[in-house]
Design an enzyme around this catalytic site. Structure first.
Site, PDB file in Angstrom:
ATOM      1  N   SER A  16       2.020  -7.352  -2.726  1.00 23.27           N
ATOM      2  CA  SER A  16       2.593  -7.802  -1.454  1.00 23.27           C
ATOM      3  C   SER A  16       2.698  -9.317  -1.377  1.00 23.27           C
ATOM      4  O   SER A  16       3.107  -9.857  -0.358  1.00 23.27           O
ATOM      5  CB  SER A  16       1.746  -7.301  -0.279  1.00 23.27           C
ATOM      6  OG  SER A  16       0.466  -7.906  -0.292  1.00 23.27           O
TER       7      SER A  16
ATOM      8  N   HIS B 116       0.783  -1.248   0.000  1.00 24.96           N
ATOM      9  CA  HIS B 116       0.000   0.000   0.000  1.00 24.96           C
ATOM     10  C   HIS B 116       0.810   1.291   0.000  1.00 24.96           C
ATOM     11  O   HIS B 116       0.424   2.256  -0.656  1.00 24.96           O
ATOM     12  CB  HIS B 116      -0.933   0.035   1.213  1.00 24.96           C
ATOM     13  CG  HIS B 116      -2.144  -0.845   1.073  1.00 24.96           C
ATOM     14  ND1 HIS B 116      -3.150  -0.583   0.172  1.00 24.96           N
ATOM     15  CD2 HIS B 116      -2.504  -1.986   1.715  1.00 24.96           C
ATOM     16  CE1 HIS B 116      -4.091  -1.509   0.268  1.00 24.96           C
ATOM     17  NE2 HIS B 116      -3.719  -2.385   1.197  1.00 24.96           N
TER      18      HIS B 116
HETATM   19  N1  NLE Z   1      -2.583 -11.874  -0.288  1.00 23.68           N
HETATM   20  C1  NLE Z   1      -1.903 -10.702   0.189  1.00 23.68           C
HETATM   21  C2  NLE Z   1      -0.495 -11.057   0.653  1.00 23.68           C
HETATM   22  O1  NLE Z   1      -0.164 -12.226   0.783  1.00 23.68           O
HETATM   23  O2  NLE Z   1       0.291 -10.143   0.884  1.00 23.68           O
HETATM   24  C3  NLE Z   1      -2.664  -9.996   1.302  1.00 23.68           C
HETATM   25  C4  NLE Z   1      -4.037  -9.525   0.863  1.00 23.68           C
HETATM   26  C5  NLE Z   1      -4.793  -8.750   1.935  1.00 23.68           C
HETATM   27  C6  NLE Z   1      -6.129  -8.272   1.449  1.00 23.68           C
HETATM   28 FE   FE2 Z   2      -4.944  -3.953   1.851  1.00 25.02          FE
END
Ligand code: NLE
Ligand code: FE2
Length: 319
Positions: free
Chosen positions: A241, A182
């Site tokens: 992420s 983010h």
């Molecule tokens: N799937 C994402 C991760 O592993 O970083 C997180 C998503 C949160 C909405």
């Molecule tokens: Fe998020």
């Protein structure tokens, strides 16, 4: 699923919803999931030390008050290792698969594999770019409260680390997701004004409108992709992420459909793993105009009918 709450009908009419006038009035205690109470299918469910760690970090977030510095967390060697390997592996993919806005902001945060950064420091950097600040939170907030925060240029962020047995993908927000996914986008001025517009729209939204707004948020800020020439690049934090999800997206593992902000969107799920379909903006600028137009339509308090008829005009003159 945190996609808006059930309509309250008569009750709601009897007690009109109170719109917060400042960030102090946004409740950060209504946690819908992914807090310290892990479910049986969570990879840390049988790890007592991990569970205790989550409780401690969540309690710090719960006791935080606006205006105080964000609590400093001394991350363990195991947590630093999870962070470092995620960062290193993701960074290799960003040049080819992250959108240009993300790449432009990336160096501002000076993220290093040998230390998990502190939210307080990152919040200072962010405030110096777009005026957004970070507020710690114990888990997944009620969507109205989360979006309301954006209206006050506040991003609610978790601080705990995902479990070390599943570093490449977690369905929940965690510090890797917040910071790597983010923050770079929130440091981009046009993305930040879009996030702010979604926040302001959420102040005006009724329950039905809020549901659609949450989906728009999910399919853009969390899982959005954008066309850059003949390529499709990621700008959604949930893609950026997760090493697993980013590879899935880069390998063409999911359908890519154009985003129409005025059309119904699929149900959100935290349980189904990687996305089966991504929604693409034609360009970041064009997508922002469309989203701003939708947000402006809520702010103006238009009915659905007027909104559909007015879509063209709204596109021509976004508020
Ligand atoms: N799937 C994402 C991760 O592993 O970083 C997180 C998503 C949160 C909405
Ligand atoms: Fe998020």
């Amino acid at each position: 699923a945190p996609v808006g709450s059930k309509r309250k009908g008569a009750d709601e009419q009897a007690a009109p919803r109170r719109v917060p006038l400042g960030i102090q009035e946004v409740d950060n205690g209504a946690i819908l999931g992914f807090s310290a109470e892990l479910s049986e299918d969570h990879p840390g469910f049988h790890d007592a030390a991990y569970k205790q760690r989550r409780v401690n970090i969540c309690n710090l977030a719960r006791s935080h008050r606006i205006g105080e510095p964000i609590p400093h967390i001394s991350y363990t060697a195991e947590e630093v290792a999870v962070w470092g390997s995620a960062l290193t592996r993701l960074e290799h993919l960003f040049q080819q698969h992250a959108c240009k806005e993300f790449q432009r902001s990336w160096p501002l945060f000076d993220l290093r594999p040998d230390a998990v950064p502190q939210l307080e420091d990152l919040s200072q950097v962010l405030q110096g770019t777009t005026g957004f600040r970070i507020r710690p939170v114990a888990g997944l907030l009620h969507p109205r409260d989360f979006l309301n925060g954006l209206a006050f240029r506040t991003f609610h962020s978790t601080q705990y680390m995902r479990h070390s047995s599943k570093p490449d993908y977690t369905p929940e927000p965690d510090v890797i997701h917040e910071v790597i996914g983010h923050l770079p986008m929130l440091a981009d001025p046009s993305f930040a004004s879009l996030a702010h517009a979604i926040g302001v729209a959420s102040l005006a939204a009724d329950e039905e409108q809020l549901k659609h707004l949450v989906k728009l948020y999910w399919y853009t800020v969390e899982f959005g992709v954008v066309r850059e020439g003949s390529d499709v690049k990621a700008f959604g934090a949930g893609i950026l992420s997760s090493y697993g999800e980013l590879q899935h997206m880069a390998a063409g593992g999911a359908e890519v459909a154009p985003l129409d902000v005025w059309q119904p969107l699929p149900k959100i799920s935290y349980k189904d793993g990687y996305q089966k379909r991504y929604f693409a903006l034609e360009s970041f600028e064009a997508g922002a105009v469309e989203l701003q137009a939708y947000c402006a339509s809520l702010q103006a308090g238009l009915t659905d009918e007027v909104r559909r008829c007015g879509a063209r005009q709204l596109r021509a003159s976004p508020g």
